[in-house]
Design a protein around this motif. Structure first.
Motif, mmCIF file in Angstrom:
data_model
loop_
_atom_site.group_PDB
_atom_site.id
_atom_site.type_symbol
_atom_site.label_atom_id
_atom_site.label_comp_id
_atom_site.label_asym_id
_atom_site.label_seq_id
_atom_site.Cartn_x
_atom_site.Cartn_y
_atom_site.Cartn_z
ATOM 1 N N LYS A 94 13.413 39.607 16.929
ATOM 2 C CA LYS A 94 13.920 40.395 15.823
ATOM 3 C C LYS A 94 14.388 39.456 14.718
ATOM 4 C CE LYS A 94 15.789 43.767 19.113
ATOM 5 N NZ LYS A 94 17.024 44.482 19.569
ATOM 6 N N PRO A 95 14.429 39.930 13.483
ATOM 7 C CA PRO A 95 14.930 39.074 12.400
ATOM 8 C C PRO A 95 16.316 38.510 12.675
ATOM 9 C CG PRO A 95 13.830 40.988 11.488
ATOM 10 C CD PRO A 95 13.893 41.204 12.982
ATOM 11 N N GLU A 96 17.149 39.267 13.369
ATOM 12 C CA GLU A 96 18.500 38.784 13.668
ATOM 13 C C GLU A 96 18.525 37.674 14.716
ATOM 14 O OE1 GLU A 96 17.419 41.969 13.660
ATOM 15 O OE2 GLU A 96 18.374 43.144 15.278
ATOM 16 N N ASP A 97 17.382 37.359 15.308
ATOM 17 C CA ASP A 97 17.298 36.208 16.215
ATOM 18 C C ASP A 97 17.105 34.900 15.450
ATOM 19 O OD1 ASP A 97 15.362 38.282 18.392
ATOM 20 O OD2 ASP A 97 17.475 37.709 18.648
ATOM 21 N N THR A 98 16.900 34.998 14.144
ATOM 22 C CA THR A 98 16.732 33.805 13.321
ATOM 23 C C THR A 98 17.971 32.930 13.396
ATOM 24 O OG1 THR A 98 15.206 34.893 11.797
ATOM 25 C CG2 THR A 98 16.407 32.972 10.966
ATOM 26 N N ALA A 99 17.777 31.654 13.761
ATOM 27 C CA ALA A 99 18.901 30.727 13.929
ATOM 28 C C ALA A 99 18.354 29.358 14.314
ATOM 29 C CB ALA A 99 19.843 31.218 15.025
ATOM 30 N N ILE A 100 19.237 28.384 14.349
ATOM 31 C CA ILE A 100 18.923 27.106 14.993
ATOM 32 C C ILE A 100 19.336 27.240 16.451
ATOM 33 C CG2 ILE A 100 19.337 24.636 15.077
ATOM 34 C CD1 ILE A 100 19.983 24.741 12.095
ATOM 35 N N TYR A 101 18.437 26.913 17.341
ATOM 36 C CA TYR A 101 18.688 27.037 18.769
ATOM 37 C C TYR A 101 18.917 25.648 19.363
ATOM 38 C CZ TYR A 101 17.459 31.955 18.794
ATOM 39 O OH TYR A 101 17.456 33.313 18.575
ATOM 40 N N TYR A 102 19.977 25.537 20.143
ATOM 41 C CA TYR A 102 20.362 24.282 20.768
ATOM 42 C C TYR A 102 20.379 24.426 22.291
ATOM 43 C CZ TYR A 102 22.309 23.215 16.130
ATOM 44 O OH TYR A 102 22.504 23.000 14.784
ATOM 45 N N CYS A 103 19.915 23.412 22.990
ATOM 46 C CA CYS A 103 20.114 23.415 24.436
ATOM 47 C C CYS A 103 21.302 22.521 24.770
ATOM 48 C CB CYS A 103 18.876 23.006 25.210
ATOM 49 S SG CYS A 103 18.409 21.288 25.102
ATOM 50 N N ASN A 104 21.902 22.824 25.882
ATOM 51 C CA ASN A 104 23.130 22.153 26.307
ATOM 52 C C ASN A 104 23.099 21.982 27.810
ATOM 53 O OD1 ASN A 104 25.913 22.983 27.673
ATOM 54 N ND2 ASN A 104 26.385 21.748 25.871
ATOM 55 N N THR A 105 23.595 20.875 28.287
ATOM 56 C CA THR A 105 23.799 20.710 29.725
ATOM 57 C C THR A 105 25.248 20.331 29.970
ATOM 58 O OG1 THR A 105 23.140 18.381 29.693
ATOM 59 C CG2 THR A 105 21.438 20.007 30.214
ATOM 60 N N GLN A 106 25.770 20.815 31.057
ATOM 61 C CA GLN A 106 27.151 20.518 31.422
ATOM 62 C C GLN A 106 27.218 20.114 32.878
ATOM 63 O OE1 GLN A 106 29.959 23.546 30.350
ATOM 64 N NE2 GLN A 106 31.713 22.262 30.811
#
Length: 115
Positions: A86-98
């Motif tokens: 959806k248009p609202e999924d527009t973003a910068i996506y980051y992966c993270n590990t903990q």
């Protein structure tokens, strides 16, 4: 310290799909919790999906039923399959590990959903 590199972002039309990848510099997913987060301008980074080293998953309500998080320990890679975008999924996506108190972020990949 592990390094994470995201890929797979891009421009997609509403209703389309993308698969994001998070490549780790060493074997980590068997012992870490991995998460995908996203951020839009002026907003805080928000959790999209989380997977523990035991395989338990958590999703934000906004993506449940559309996104799937997974890891492949043989490839040291995590994934986020995104369907019905959806248009609202527009973003910068980051992966993270903990692992314990050690928190590692990738550099991010842009996802744009637009016609």
């Amino acid at each position: 310290q592990v390094q994470l590199v995201e890929s797979g972002g891009g421009l997609v039309q509403p209703g389309g799909s993308l698969r994001l990848s998070c490549a780790a510099s060493r074997s980590i997913f068997a012992i870490a919790t991995m998460g995908w987060y996203r951020q839009t301008p002026g907003n805080q980074r928000e959790l999209v999906a989380l997977i523990t080293n035991g395989g338990s998953t958590t999703y934000a309500d906004s993506v449940k039923g559309r996104f799937t998080i997974s890891t492949d320990n043989t490839k040291n890679t995590g994934y986020l399959q995104m369907n019905s975008l959806k248009p609202e999924d527009t973003a910068i996506y980051y992966c993270n590990t903990q692992i314990g108190r050690i928190n590692t972020w990738g550099q991010g990949t842009q996802v744009t959903v637009s016609s």
